[in-house]
Design a protein around this motif. Structure first.
Motif, PDB file in Angstrom:
ATOM      1  N   ARG A  18       0.825  -1.213   0.000  1.00  0.00           N
ATOM      2  CA  ARG A  18       0.000   0.000   0.000  1.00  0.00           C
ATOM      3  C   ARG A  18       0.857   1.260   0.000  1.00  0.00           C
ATOM      4  NH1 ARG A  18      -2.734  -3.149   3.759  1.00  0.00           N
ATOM      5  NH2 ARG A  18      -1.873  -1.930   5.469  1.00  0.00           N
ATOM      6  N   TRP A  19       1.862   1.296   0.878  1.00  0.00           N
ATOM      7  CA  TRP A  19       2.708   2.479   0.994  1.00  0.00           C
ATOM      8  C   TRP A  19       3.470   2.753  -0.300  1.00  0.00           C
ATOM      9  CZ3 TRP A  19       8.213   2.668   1.225  1.00  0.00           C
ATOM     10  CH2 TRP A  19       8.708   3.964   1.407  1.00  0.00           C
ATOM     11  N   LEU A  20       4.161   1.737  -0.830  1.00  0.00           N
ATOM     12  CA  LEU A  20       4.936   1.938  -2.059  1.00  0.00           C
ATOM     13  C   LEU A  20       4.041   2.327  -3.226  1.00  0.00           C
ATOM     14  CD1 LEU A  20       7.700  -0.823  -2.360  1.00  0.00           C
ATOM     15  CD2 LEU A  20       8.004   1.646  -2.291  1.00  0.00           C
ATOM     16  N   ASP A  21       2.910   1.662  -3.359  1.00  0.00           N
ATOM     17  CA  ASP A  21       2.012   1.947  -4.464  1.00  0.00           C
ATOM     18  C   ASP A  21       1.520   3.395  -4.394  1.00  0.00           C
ATOM     19  OD1 ASP A  21       0.558   0.210  -6.676  1.00  0.00           O
ATOM     20  OD2 ASP A  21      -0.863   1.719  -5.941  1.00  0.00           O
ATOM     21  N   GLN A  22       1.123   3.832  -3.218  1.00  0.00           N
ATOM     22  CA  GLN A  22       0.633   5.200  -3.069  1.00  0.00           C
ATOM     23  C   GLN A  22       1.774   6.211  -3.190  1.00  0.00           C
ATOM     24  OE1 GLN A  22      -1.101   6.220   0.738  1.00  0.00           O
ATOM     25  NE2 GLN A  22      -2.466   7.671  -0.258  1.00  0.00           N
ATOM     26  N   ASP A  23       2.904   5.954  -2.530  1.00  0.00           N
ATOM     27  CA  ASP A  23       4.031   6.876  -2.528  1.00  0.00           C
ATOM     28  C   ASP A  23       4.595   7.087  -3.923  1.00  0.00           C
ATOM     29  OD1 ASP A  23       5.983   8.409  -0.785  1.00  0.00           O
ATOM     30  OD2 ASP A  23       7.369   7.087  -1.882  1.00  0.00           O
ATOM     31  N   ARG A  24       4.609   6.031  -4.730  1.00  0.00           N
ATOM     32  CA  ARG A  24       5.187   6.109  -6.083  1.00  0.00           C
ATOM     33  C   ARG A  24       4.134   6.404  -7.154  1.00  0.00           C
ATOM     34  NH1 ARG A  24       8.456   5.199  -2.489  1.00  0.00           N
ATOM     35  NH2 ARG A  24      10.521   4.309  -2.738  1.00  0.00           N
ATOM     36  N   GLY A  25       2.862   6.510  -6.757  1.00  0.00           N
ATOM     37  CA  GLY A  25       1.792   6.797  -7.712  1.00  0.00           C
ATOM     38  C   GLY A  25       1.632   5.712  -8.762  1.00  0.00           C
ATOM     39  N   LEU A  26       1.630   4.455  -8.329  1.00  0.00           N
ATOM     40  CA  LEU A  26       1.615   3.317  -9.256  1.00  0.00           C
ATOM     41  C   LEU A  26       0.217   2.824  -9.602  1.00  0.00           C
ATOM     42  CD1 LEU A  26       4.669   1.382  -7.807  1.00  0.00           C
ATOM     43  CD2 LEU A  26       4.607   3.033  -9.689  1.00  0.00           C
ATOM     44  N   GLN A  27      -0.789   3.503  -9.140  1.00  0.00           N
ATOM     45  CA  GLN A  27      -2.181   3.229  -9.501  1.00  0.00           C
ATOM     46  C   GLN A  27      -2.601   1.766  -9.310  1.00  0.00           C
ATOM     47  OE1 GLN A  27      -2.507   4.840 -13.450  1.00  0.00           O
ATOM     48  NE2 GLN A  27      -2.474   6.932 -12.697  1.00  0.00           N
ATOM     49  N   GLY A  28      -2.161   1.168  -8.223  1.00  0.00           N
ATOM     50  CA  GLY A  28      -2.591  -0.183  -7.882  1.00  0.00           C
ATOM     51  C   GLY A  28      -1.747  -1.309  -8.433  1.00  0.00           C
ATOM     52  N   ALA A  29      -0.672  -0.997  -9.143  1.00  0.00           N
ATOM     53  CA  ALA A  29       0.151  -2.044  -9.764  1.00  0.00           C
ATOM     54  C   ALA A  29       0.717  -3.032  -8.742  1.00  0.00           C
ATOM     55  CB  ALA A  29       1.289  -1.430 -10.577  1.00  0.00           C
ATOM     56  N   LEU A  30       1.099  -2.549  -7.570  1.00  0.00           N
ATOM     57  CA  LEU A  30       1.672  -3.437  -6.548  1.00  0.00           C
ATOM     58  C   LEU A  30       0.606  -4.102  -5.693  1.00  0.00           C
ATOM     59  CD1 LEU A  30       4.700  -1.306  -5.318  1.00  0.00           C
ATOM     60  CD2 LEU A  30       4.624  -3.015  -7.145  1.00  0.00           C
ATOM     61  N   LEU A  31      -0.649  -3.665  -5.847  1.00  0.00           N
ATOM     62  CA  LEU A  31      -1.743  -4.209  -5.048  1.00  0.00           C
ATOM     63  C   LEU A  31      -2.434  -5.390  -5.712  1.00  0.00           C
ATOM     64  CD1 LEU A  31      -3.335  -0.830  -3.925  1.00  0.00           C
ATOM     65  CD2 LEU A  31      -1.618  -2.202  -2.729  1.00  0.00           C
ATOM     66  N   GLU A  32      -2.111  -5.651  -6.978  1.00  0.00           N
ATOM     67  CA  GLU A  32      -2.739  -6.758  -7.695  1.00  0.00           C
ATOM     68  C   GLU A  32      -2.430  -8.076  -7.002  1.00  0.00           C
ATOM     69  OE1 GLU A  32      -1.522  -6.648 -11.769  1.00  0.00           O
ATOM     70  OE2 GLU A  32      -2.120  -4.547 -11.990  1.00  0.00           O
ATOM     71  N   THR A  56      -2.105 -10.923  -8.168  1.00  0.00           N
ATOM     72  CA  THR A  56      -1.196 -11.783  -8.925  1.00  0.00           C
ATOM     73  C   THR A  56       0.273 -11.418  -8.714  1.00  0.00           C
ATOM     74  OG1 THR A  56      -1.420 -10.359 -10.874  1.00  0.00           O
ATOM     75  CG2 THR A  56      -2.891 -12.282 -10.715  1.00  0.00           C
ATOM     76  N   VAL A  57       0.541 -10.244  -8.130  1.00  0.00           N
ATOM     77  CA  VAL A  57       1.922  -9.845  -7.833  1.00  0.00           C
ATOM     78  C   VAL A  57       2.348 -10.533  -6.549  1.00  0.00           C
ATOM     79  CG1 VAL A  57       3.448  -7.926  -7.235  1.00  0.00           C
ATOM     80  CG2 VAL A  57       1.732  -7.636  -9.031  1.00  0.00           C
ATOM     81  N   ARG A  58       3.379 -11.366  -6.675  1.00  0.00           N
ATOM     82  CA  ARG A  58       3.868 -12.111  -5.508  1.00  0.00           C
ATOM     83  C   ARG A  58       5.078 -11.409  -4.921  1.00  0.00           C
ATOM     84  NH1 ARG A  58       3.783 -18.327  -6.406  1.00  0.00           N
ATOM     85  NH2 ARG A  58       3.529 -18.196  -4.167  1.00  0.00           N
ATOM     86  N   LEU A  59       5.354 -11.718  -3.670  1.00  0.00           N
ATOM     87  CA  LEU A  59       6.516 -11.147  -3.007  1.00  0.00           C
ATOM     88  C   LEU A  59       7.422 -12.244  -2.475  1.00  0.00           C
ATOM     89  CD1 LEU A  59       4.146  -8.851  -2.408  1.00  0.00           C
ATOM     90  CD2 LEU A  59       6.048  -7.884  -1.177  1.00  0.00           C
ATOM     91  N   ALA A  60       8.707 -11.949  -2.498  1.00  0.00           N
ATOM     92  CA  ALA A  60       9.699 -12.821  -1.877  1.00  0.00           C
ATOM     93  C   ALA A  60      10.500 -11.974  -0.895  1.00  0.00           C
ATOM     94  CB  ALA A  60      10.621 -13.434  -2.918  1.00  0.00           C
ATOM     95  N   ILE A  61      10.668 -12.491   0.287  1.00  0.00           N
ATOM     96  CA  ILE A  61      11.473 -11.841   1.314  1.00  0.00           C
ATOM     97  C   ILE A  61      12.716 -12.697   1.512  1.00  0.00           C
ATOM     98  CG2 ILE A  61      11.559 -10.985   3.696  1.00  0.00           C
ATOM     99  CD1 ILE A  61       9.383  -9.632   2.031  1.00  0.00           C
ATOM    100  N   ASN A  62      13.871 -12.099   1.258  1.00  0.00           N
ATOM    101  CA  ASN A  62      15.145 -12.815   1.395  1.00  0.00           C
ATOM    102  C   ASN A  62      15.114 -14.153   0.650  1.00  0.00           C
ATOM    103  OD1 ASN A  62      16.107 -10.687   3.033  1.00  0.00           O
ATOM    104  ND2 ASN A  62      15.036 -11.594   4.772  1.00  0.00           N
TER     105      ASN A  62
END
Length: 82
Positions: free
Chosen positions: A35-49, A51-57
């Motif tokens: 939420r923070w990155l998407d809003q801060d960078r003005g990505l219009q929901g691209a990171l909120l989809e 289907t976008v997966r995340l990997a930590i380390n």
């Protein structure tokens, strides 16, 4: 500082493959980070989809998963193929 990596079309959306950032105190898990990155960078929901997966380390995680400033965090869109 957290190392943020963007793969696939997310590199085009963000305009970069990676960045190093200090996470705000309000960002404690992957859901808040999205939420923070998407809003801060003005990505219009691209990171909120969903289907976008995340990997930590280098480990794929499900939301919400804890994050901190020592993590490498990768945003990965679905990959097409045939």
């Amino acid at each position: 500082m957290a190392q943020i990596l963007f793969f696939g079309r997310l590199m085009d959306v963000t305009g970069k493959a990676e960045e190093t950032i200090t996470l705000p105190d309000t960002v404690r898990d992957t859901s808040a980070l999205r939420r923070w990155l998407d809003q801060d960078r003005g990505l219009q929901g691209a990171l909120l989809e969903k289907t976008v997966r995340l990997a930590i380390n280098n480990e794929i995680v499900a939301d919400p998963h804890p994050v901190n400033d020592n993590d490498e965090i990768a945003f990965m869109p679905p990959v097409g193929g045939g």
